[in-house]
Write a protein that holds these residues in place. Structure first.
Motif, PDB file in Angstrom:
ATOM      1  N   ILE A  44      65.202  77.776  31.682  1.00  0.00           N
ATOM      2  CA  ILE A  44      66.568  78.454  31.378  1.00  0.00           C
ATOM      3  C   ILE A  44      66.609  78.118  29.856  1.00  0.00           C
ATOM      4  CG2 ILE A  44      68.963  78.841  31.812  1.00  0.00           C
ATOM      5  CD1 ILE A  44      68.388  77.312  34.453  1.00  0.00           C
ATOM      6  N   THR A  45      67.029  79.239  29.102  1.00  0.00           N
ATOM      7  CA  THR A  45      67.328  79.314  27.817  1.00  0.00           C
ATOM      8  C   THR A  45      68.575  79.847  27.463  1.00  0.00           C
ATOM      9  OG1 THR A  45      66.147  81.523  27.268  1.00  0.00           O
ATOM     10  CG2 THR A  45      64.935  79.459  27.097  1.00  0.00           C
ATOM     11  N   GLY A  46      69.456  79.037  26.518  1.00  0.00           N
ATOM     12  CA  GLY A  46      70.761  79.433  26.106  1.00  0.00           C
ATOM     13  C   GLY A  46      70.958  79.819  24.702  1.00  0.00           C
ATOM     14  N   SER A  47      71.626  80.786  24.269  1.00  0.00           N
ATOM     15  CA  SER A  47      71.493  81.142  23.029  1.00  0.00           C
ATOM     16  C   SER A  47      72.805  81.442  22.331  1.00  0.00           C
ATOM     17  CB  SER A  47      70.518  82.202  22.641  1.00  0.00           C
ATOM     18  OG  SER A  47      70.561  82.596  21.247  1.00  0.00           O
ATOM     19  N   TRP A  48      72.935  81.270  21.101  1.00  0.00           N
ATOM     20  CA  TRP A  48      74.179  81.844  20.187  1.00  0.00           C
ATOM     21  C   TRP A  48      73.932  83.397  20.248  1.00  0.00           C
ATOM     22  CZ3 TRP A  48      72.669  78.177  15.531  1.00  0.00           C
ATOM     23  CH2 TRP A  48      73.223  76.852  15.780  1.00  0.00           C
ATOM     24  N   ASP A  49      73.137  84.085  20.775  1.00  0.00           N
ATOM     25  CA  ASP A  49      73.239  85.597  21.035  1.00  0.00           C
ATOM     26  C   ASP A  49      73.832  85.700  22.273  1.00  0.00           C
ATOM     27  OD1 ASP A  49      71.459  85.191  23.183  1.00  0.00           O
ATOM     28  OD2 ASP A  49      69.722  86.149  22.150  1.00  0.00           O
ATOM     29  N   LYS A  50      74.804  85.055  22.856  1.00  0.00           N
ATOM     30  CA  LYS A  50      75.578  85.254  24.034  1.00  0.00           C
ATOM     31  C   LYS A  50      74.814  85.481  25.151  1.00  0.00           C
ATOM     32  CE  LYS A  50      79.209  86.907  20.902  1.00  0.00           C
ATOM     33  NZ  LYS A  50      80.160  88.182  20.752  1.00  0.00           N
TER      34      LYS A  50
END
Length: 368
Positions: free
Chosen positions: A144-150
């Motif tokens: 799972i990847t979470g980003s500043w791109d929302k």
């Protein structure tokens, strides 16, 4: 394993002892440490740092031995700052998330000691990757990847080559993310917290506002996945249960605050940078910009141990798989801006052996 020799008895007071802590010295990074994590299967400690390195150490009974080191370089031959990392459940793979949206994936099972190179590299996000976690879905390892791109994305990694499985749109930039069993918790800018049941990973089960009034710094799931802890820049931590029937158990408390020596009516407030749950006892640690860490029993609403100032901000923490080693990184956390970033800032990783009842819940506490 008896860490670094025979264990001494734990102190009887609530003030903890740092005298047995061991400093990692060989192969240390030259800039602030953004994340660290122990392997779930071995006493390997991995860290990412602002000098653009991923470093992995083997922790031995006599201290640590530098083992692997890699510089994160993307396809444009540009060095990239790694902001976070995560081990696979079997401890043979590791992923690092970069400030430009790349994910660096390493298969350690096919590598020897010395320098390592990424087995795969891709750019799933248009902005920095601030959260990485693994879980098992239908028998397959999923990253799972979470980003500043929302956005949060899922990748099937069963073949070693990432296959995108789906995307979650978040209300704001991802600041912190954690997984325990089937619970995924995503903390974003503007104090949003998304709760996901990983049996249905394609949808957000519930979104709440953080119980804390200021910016979220870190989120960490309980050992039994019944809830999570939230830390913020205001020197507070909140305990939050997922099941609505347990809302009466939710609470928050002040931590990482110091009285101003010149005026006792004024409290200096520091960010809570890291929260780690003990793998066996269900107790947890908080660590902050004030340079201290503490062990807590959330069910008894009691501080177990508080430790003296280590001489610099603590940016990341982790327990090993057996819960007998607590690692903490001392480095500049940028809480005071660029002007305060000086060569005099301390840069260390230390290993604290868990002794006696330091992390054990109080008698009568219900383990969660």
């Amino acid at each position: 394993m008896a860490l670094f020799g025979t264990q001494a008895p734990a102190a009887t007071s609530t003030t903890g002892d740092l005298s047995k802590d061991v400093e990692v010295q060989q192969g240390m990074p030259s800039d602030s440490i953004s994340d660290l994590a122990f392997s779930p299967t071995h006493d390997f400690l991995a860290m990412t740092s602002w000098d653009k390195y991923l470093t992995i150490f083997e922790v031995t009974a006599n201290g640590t031995v530098g083992k692997w080191r890699a510089k994160t370089i993307n396809p444009q031959n540009k060095e990239e700052i790694p902001l976070c990392l995560a081990w696979s459940p079997d401890g043979t793979k590791i992923a690092a998330g970069g400030a430009d949206g790349h994910v660096f994936y390493y298969d350690l099972a096919v590598l020897g000691t010395g320098d390592i190179v990424h087995s795969h590299l891709w750019q799933p996000h248009s902005a920095g990757v601030k959260g990485l976690r693994w879980f098992t879905f239908q028998g397959k390892p999923v990253l799972i990847t979470g980003s500043w791109d929302k956005s949060v994305k899922y990748f099937d990694m069963s073949t070693g080559t990432p296959i995108e499985m789906g995307t979650l749109q978040c209300q704001e930039r991802v600041y912190s993310m954690d997984v325990r069993n089937q619970l995924l918790v995503i903390a974003t800018a503007e104090r949003h917290i998304h709760i996901v049941n990983l049996q249905e990973p394609s949808k957000i089960h519930k979104t709440i506002s953080s119980p804390l009034k200021w910016q979220t710094r870190v989120v960490s799931c309980f050992s039994d996945a019944s809830g999570f802890a939230v830390g913020s820049i205001e020197g507070r931590c909140a305990i939050q249960y997922v099941d609505d029937s347990n809302t009466s158990l939710n609470f928050s408390f002040k931590c990482h605050r110091q009285q101003d020596p010149a005026n006792r009516d004024i409290a200096r407030v520091y960010s809570v940078n890291a929260i780690s749950f003990h793998p066996q006892h269900g107790t947890f640690s908080t660590a902050g910009s004030d340079g201290t860490f503490h062990f807590w029993d959330k069910d008894a609403k009691h501080r177990l141990k508080g430790y003296p100032d280590v001489g610099g901000s603590i940016t990341a923490t982790a327990f090993n798989k057996d819960g007998n080693i607590f690692a903490y990184a001392i480095s500049y956390d940028w809480s005071k801006g660029y002007a305060a970033s000086t060569p005099a800032q301390k840069l260390q990783v230390k290993l604290h052996p868990i002794m006696g009842d330091e992390c054990k819940p109080r008698p009568g506490s219900k383990k969660r």
